[in-house]
Design an enzyme around this catalytic site. Structure first.
Site, PDB file in Angstrom:
ATOM      1  N   ASP A  55      40.074   4.620 -52.418  1.00 25.19           N
ATOM      2  CA  ASP A  55      40.366   5.700 -51.478  1.00 25.19           C
ATOM      3  C   ASP A  55      39.682   6.991 -51.893  1.00 25.19           C
ATOM      4  O   ASP A  55      39.022   7.666 -51.090  1.00 25.19           O
ATOM      5  CB  ASP A  55      41.880   5.922 -51.384  1.00 25.19           C
ATOM      6  N   LEU A 100      45.026   5.677 -43.540  1.00 28.62           N
ATOM      7  CA  LEU A 100      43.703   6.306 -43.608  1.00 28.62           C
ATOM      8  C   LEU A 100      43.540   7.156 -44.853  1.00 28.62           C
ATOM      9  O   LEU A 100      42.578   7.890 -44.991  1.00 28.62           O
ATOM     10  CB  LEU A 100      43.461   7.161 -42.357  1.00 28.62           C
ATOM     11  N   SER A 101      44.484   7.066 -45.759  1.00 30.73           N
ATOM     12  CA  SER A 101      44.404   7.712 -47.063  1.00 30.73           C
ATOM     13  C   SER A 101      44.380   9.234 -46.986  1.00 30.73           C
ATOM     14  O   SER A 101      43.565   9.901 -47.604  1.00 30.73           O
ATOM     15  CB  SER A 101      43.189   7.213 -47.835  1.00 30.73           C
ATOM     16  N   SER A 102      45.319   9.783 -46.261  1.00 33.33           N
ATOM     17  CA  SER A 102      45.469  11.237 -46.236  1.00 33.33           C
ATOM     18  C   SER A 102      45.806  11.763 -47.621  1.00 33.33           C
ATOM     19  O   SER A 102      45.429  12.886 -47.976  1.00 33.33           O
ATOM     20  CB  SER A 102      46.548  11.634 -45.228  1.00 33.33           C
TER      21      SER A 102
END
EC number: 2.7.1.6
Length: 401
Positions: A184, A137-139
């Protein structure tokens, strides 16, 4: 319907936001000057196409990173990760080399400012959030976008949102060492509630596509398999795509990236002049760009069923041609194909773990999660984590003194 033990639980954003602000005050002894947030993202379709100058269709979600910041009178950096209860101290004059943990995503942004000749003073920072780490989720992008947005606000750097996106991406490329495309960071900064974001990664033109899910929801199933191979294999895939472009360019000088290639070029030219793996990687990218464009038209017609079929096809390509899936991801997608309540599913993110994204009919969420969780447990010895996501706005200032 009785909720099952696997019913997705959503952590309240407000409590996370307050926790970061309060931990900042406890640790640094004063309130933060600014509090900003940046969301994680999903990608509905168009995986590994961004660094090939193709199209992507991400959306920002209501899983977010929060960053509290205040200015120091010296050149020191004091960082606190509230989720990990870890601290780090350094100096602006000695940014140094990456250390391989969460601090790289913040320090990497400062490194990019230094490369651009921008000088700032020291800062105190507390950071935390509720984006599941390792789920694709592209933290990492959310952290980078929080950092550059906060520094831009605090030091009045006058950066546009697109400039902030590029700095955040460059921090991951050049400091962290992951050659990610721009998707992202772009989705994290430019996200809009109730909309997906159609992005042309070559021209950087974007368009908001309304996503009305009606009686459907976005369900993420996290395999809990971490991206142990993702960074290195990600870079290898990028090199393979670039190899394919170099080979095509010798025959078709107009091909500057796989965005410029078509199926005929891949099947009748590239297939015979490069190793099979390079051919397969390039074949997937060209087909995925086509799938995305057809799928987006389906969304514009509000035809979720047709869009869902493109999601399933996307996973097949990611698994069989691009080879970035894993047994756990493949198993979840095969289970999803058997569920009448799920109209589309695929792996999402860099691959080698993380989660699947599913479009599911709302009334059946609990029973489907329960059934798939039990099957997954029997196969792999643990149940996947379930998350329901809502579309959200992008990076924003929450408060300032």
């Amino acid at each position: 319907m009785t909720p099952s033990a696997n019913t997705p639980k959503v952590q309240p954003l407000l409590s996370t936001q307050l926790a970061v602000s309060q931990r900042f005050s406890q640790y640094f002894g004063s309130e933060p000057d600014f509090l900003v947030s940046s969301p994680g993202r999903i990608n509905l379709i168009g995986e590994h196409t961004d660094y090939n100058n193709g199209f992507v269709l991400p959306a920002a979600i209501d899983k977010q990173t929060f960053l509290a910041i205040s200015r120091r009178t010296d050149n020191d950096l004091h960082l606190l990760a509230t989720d990990l209860d870890e601290t780090w101290q350094g100096s602006l004059s000695q940014v140094g080399t990456p250390v391989g943990n969460w601090t790289d995503y913040l320090v990497g942004v400062i490194d990019q400012l230094h490369r651009r000749g921008v000088r700032i003073s020291g800062v105190n920072i507390a950071m935390g959030g509720n984006i599941p780490v390792g789920a694709g989720l592209s933290s990492s992008a959310a952290m980078e976008c929080c950092m550059i947005f906060a520094l831009n606000e605090m030091f009045r750097l006058g950066l546009t949102r697109l400039e902030m996106v590029r700095i955040a991406q460059a921090a991951e490329n050049q400091y962290v060492g992951v050659k990610c495309g721009i998707m992202d960071q772009f989705a994290s900064v430019f996200g809009k509630k109730g909309h997906a974001l159609l992005l042309d990664c070559r021209s950087m033109k974007s368009e908001y596509v309304p996503l009305d899910l009606h009686q459907h929801a976005i369900l993420l199933l996290d395999t809990r398999v971490k991206h142990s191979l993702a960074s290195g294999e990600y870079n290898i895939r990028r090199e393979q795509c670039e190899m394919g472009v170099r080979a095509l360019r010798k025959v078709y000088p107009q091909v500057q990236s796989l965005r410029d290639a078509n199926r005929a070029m891949i099947e009748y030219t590239l297939k015979d002049i490069v190793p099979e793996l390079v051919y397969l990687r390039c074949k997937y990218v060209v087909e995925e760009n086509l799938r995305l464009q057809v799928g987006t038209e389906a969304l514009r017609r509000n035809d979720l069923v047709s869009f869902g079929k493109k999601m399933f096809a996307s996973h097949t390509g990611l698994s069989k041609l691009y080879d970035v899936s894993c047994p756990e991801l493949d198993f979840l997608v095969e289970l999803a194909r058997e569920e009448h309540a799920i109209i589309g599913a695929r792996m999402m993110g860099g691959g080698f773990g993380g989660c699947t994204i599913n479009i599911i009919r709302k009334p059946f969420i609990n029973e489907v999660v329960d059934r798939m969780g039990k099957a997954f447990f029997l196969r792999f010895g643990q149940e996947p984590l379930a998350h329901i996501c809502n579309l959200a706005d992008g990076t924003q200032l929450i408060s300032n003194k």
